[in-house]
Motif scaffolding. Structure first.
Motif, PDB file in Angstrom:
ATOM      1  N   SER A  10      10.412 -16.474  -8.793  1.00 15.97           N
ATOM      2  CA  SER A  10      10.264 -17.527  -9.793  1.00 15.97           C
ATOM      3  C   SER A  10      11.508 -17.514 -10.680  1.00 15.97           C
ATOM      4  O   SER A  10      11.881 -16.461 -11.213  1.00 15.97           O
ATOM      5  CB  SER A  10       9.004 -17.290 -10.624  1.00 15.97           C
ATOM      6  OG  SER A  10       8.833 -18.312 -11.573  1.00 15.97           O
ATOM      7  N   PHE A  11      12.126 -18.684 -10.837  1.00 18.90           N
ATOM      8  CA  PHE A  11      13.402 -18.780 -11.540  1.00 18.90           C
ATOM      9  C   PHE A  11      13.302 -19.549 -12.845  1.00 18.90           C
ATOM     10  O   PHE A  11      12.492 -20.465 -12.974  1.00 18.90           O
ATOM     11  CB  PHE A  11      14.436 -19.476 -10.645  1.00 18.90           C
ATOM     12  CG  PHE A  11      14.836 -18.662  -9.464  1.00 18.90           C
ATOM     13  CD1 PHE A  11      15.828 -17.709  -9.567  1.00 18.90           C
ATOM     14  CD2 PHE A  11      14.202 -18.824  -8.257  1.00 18.90           C
ATOM     15  CE1 PHE A  11      16.193 -16.937  -8.477  1.00 18.90           C
ATOM     16  CE2 PHE A  11      14.552 -18.061  -7.152  1.00 18.90           C
ATOM     17  CZ  PHE A  11      15.554 -17.117  -7.271  1.00 18.90           C
ATOM     18  N   ASP A  12      14.173 -19.190 -13.761  1.00 17.93           N
ATOM     19  CA  ASP A  12      14.380 -20.012 -14.940  1.00 17.93           C
ATOM     20  C   ASP A  12      14.822 -21.377 -14.419  1.00 17.93           C
ATOM     21  O   ASP A  12      15.741 -21.455 -13.600  1.00 17.93           O
ATOM     22  CB  ASP A  12      15.485 -19.370 -15.786  1.00 17.93           C
ATOM     23  CG  ASP A  12      15.832 -20.148 -17.021  1.00 17.93           C
ATOM     24  OD1 ASP A  12      16.018 -21.386 -16.930  1.00 17.93           O
ATOM     25  OD2 ASP A  12      15.949 -19.523 -18.088  1.00 17.93           O
ATOM     26  N   LYS A  63      18.413 -22.241 -13.871  1.00 19.20           N
ATOM     27  CA  LYS A  63      19.183 -21.421 -12.907  1.00 19.20           C
ATOM     28  C   LYS A  63      18.940 -21.820 -11.456  1.00 19.20           C
ATOM     29  O   LYS A  63      19.541 -21.259 -10.551  1.00 19.20           O
ATOM     30  CB  LYS A  63      18.827 -19.939 -13.082  1.00 19.20           C
ATOM     31  CG  LYS A  63      18.989 -19.414 -14.478  1.00 19.20           C
ATOM     32  CD  LYS A  63      20.432 -19.402 -14.900  1.00 19.20           C
ATOM     33  CE  LYS A  63      20.555 -18.757 -16.266  1.00 19.20           C
ATOM     34  NZ  LYS A  63      21.878 -18.853 -16.820  1.00 19.20           N
ATOM     35  N   ASN A  75       9.950 -24.264  -9.612  1.00 20.60           N
ATOM     36  CA  ASN A  75      10.840 -23.140  -9.896  1.00 20.60           C
ATOM     37  C   ASN A  75      10.435 -21.897  -9.100  1.00 20.60           C
ATOM     38  O   ASN A  75      11.044 -20.844  -9.239  1.00 20.60           O
ATOM     39  CB  ASN A  75      10.877 -22.821 -11.395  1.00 20.60           C
ATOM     40  CG  ASN A  75       9.537 -22.368 -11.929  1.00 20.60           C
ATOM     41  OD1 ASN A  75       8.510 -23.007 -11.694  1.00 20.60           O
ATOM     42  ND2 ASN A  75       9.539 -21.268 -12.659  1.00 20.60           N
ATOM     43  N   PHE A 105      15.718 -14.689 -12.604  1.00 19.74           N
ATOM     44  CA  PHE A 105      14.261 -14.696 -12.522  1.00 19.74           C
ATOM     45  C   PHE A 105      13.628 -14.920 -13.898  1.00 19.74           C
ATOM     46  O   PHE A 105      14.139 -14.431 -14.907  1.00 19.74           O
ATOM     47  CB  PHE A 105      13.727 -13.372 -11.978  1.00 19.74           C
ATOM     48  CG  PHE A 105      14.087 -13.082 -10.547  1.00 19.74           C
ATOM     49  CD1 PHE A 105      14.094 -14.080  -9.590  1.00 19.74           C
ATOM     50  CD2 PHE A 105      14.407 -11.797 -10.151  1.00 19.74           C
ATOM     51  CE1 PHE A 105      14.406 -13.804  -8.265  1.00 19.74           C
ATOM     52  CE2 PHE A 105      14.721 -11.504  -8.837  1.00 19.74           C
ATOM     53  CZ  PHE A 105      14.716 -12.518  -7.895  1.00 19.74           C
ATOM     54  N   ASN A 106      12.497 -15.615 -13.911  1.00 17.99           N
ATOM     55  CA  ASN A 106      11.700 -15.704 -15.133  1.00 17.99           C
ATOM     56  C   ASN A 106      10.354 -14.999 -14.961  1.00 17.99           C
ATOM     57  O   ASN A 106       9.495 -15.076 -15.833  1.00 17.99           O
ATOM     58  CB  ASN A 106      11.528 -17.152 -15.599  1.00 17.99           C
ATOM     59  CG  ASN A 106      10.691 -17.986 -14.664  1.00 17.99           C
ATOM     60  OD1 ASN A 106      10.206 -17.519 -13.644  1.00 17.99           O
ATOM     61  ND2 ASN A 106      10.533 -19.253 -15.002  1.00 17.99           N
ATOM     62  N   ALA A 107      10.169 -14.339 -13.832  1.00 24.39           N
ATOM     63  CA  ALA A 107       8.985 -13.516 -13.558  1.00 24.39           C
ATOM     64  C   ALA A 107       9.396 -12.472 -12.525  1.00 24.39           C
ATOM     65  O   ALA A 107      10.373 -12.661 -11.787  1.00 24.39           O
ATOM     66  CB  ALA A 107       7.843 -14.376 -13.025  1.00 24.39           C
TER      67      ALA A 107
END
Length: 98
Positions: free
Chosen positions: A9-11, A14, A48, A82-84
């Motif tokens: 999972s991405f910002d 990004k 995302n 990554f956002n996770a």
């Protein structure tokens, strides 16, 4: 042969950088000894979220890749986007229907 599935999972800001980077590296990953197949998927609703789906001859082949300079470079570039926390599964293929 076994399958490796990785969920990332991405910002949202990004995603283009990730996709451009994947595009430049995908042939190198696929050409890595023991990698027989590689695909990238994107979730239809959570855009995302991405998944890589790859086939490896043996777990040792995957481990060689994971300890290679190729993987280390890709991971160093990808991890900050990554956002996770990424998730990964190694599974045995039991059936294929064509």
């Amino acid at each position: 042969m076994f399958v490796r599935i990785v969920k990332m999972s991405f910002d949202p800001s990004k995603i283009k950088i990730f996709l451009d980077n994947f595009d430049t590296k995908k042939e190198h990953i696929r050409a890595f000894e023991g990698c027989e197949f590689l695909e990238l998927y994107r979730d239809k609703h959570n855009t995302n979220v991405f998944f890589t789906y790859s086939f490896w001859n043996t777990e040792a082949d995957l481990e060689r890749y994971r300890h290679s300079n190729l993987f280390k470079g890709i991971w160093a570039e990808t991890k900050p986007m990554f956002n996770a926390k990424p998730e990964a599964w190694s599974v045995d293929k039991l059936a294929t229907l064509q």
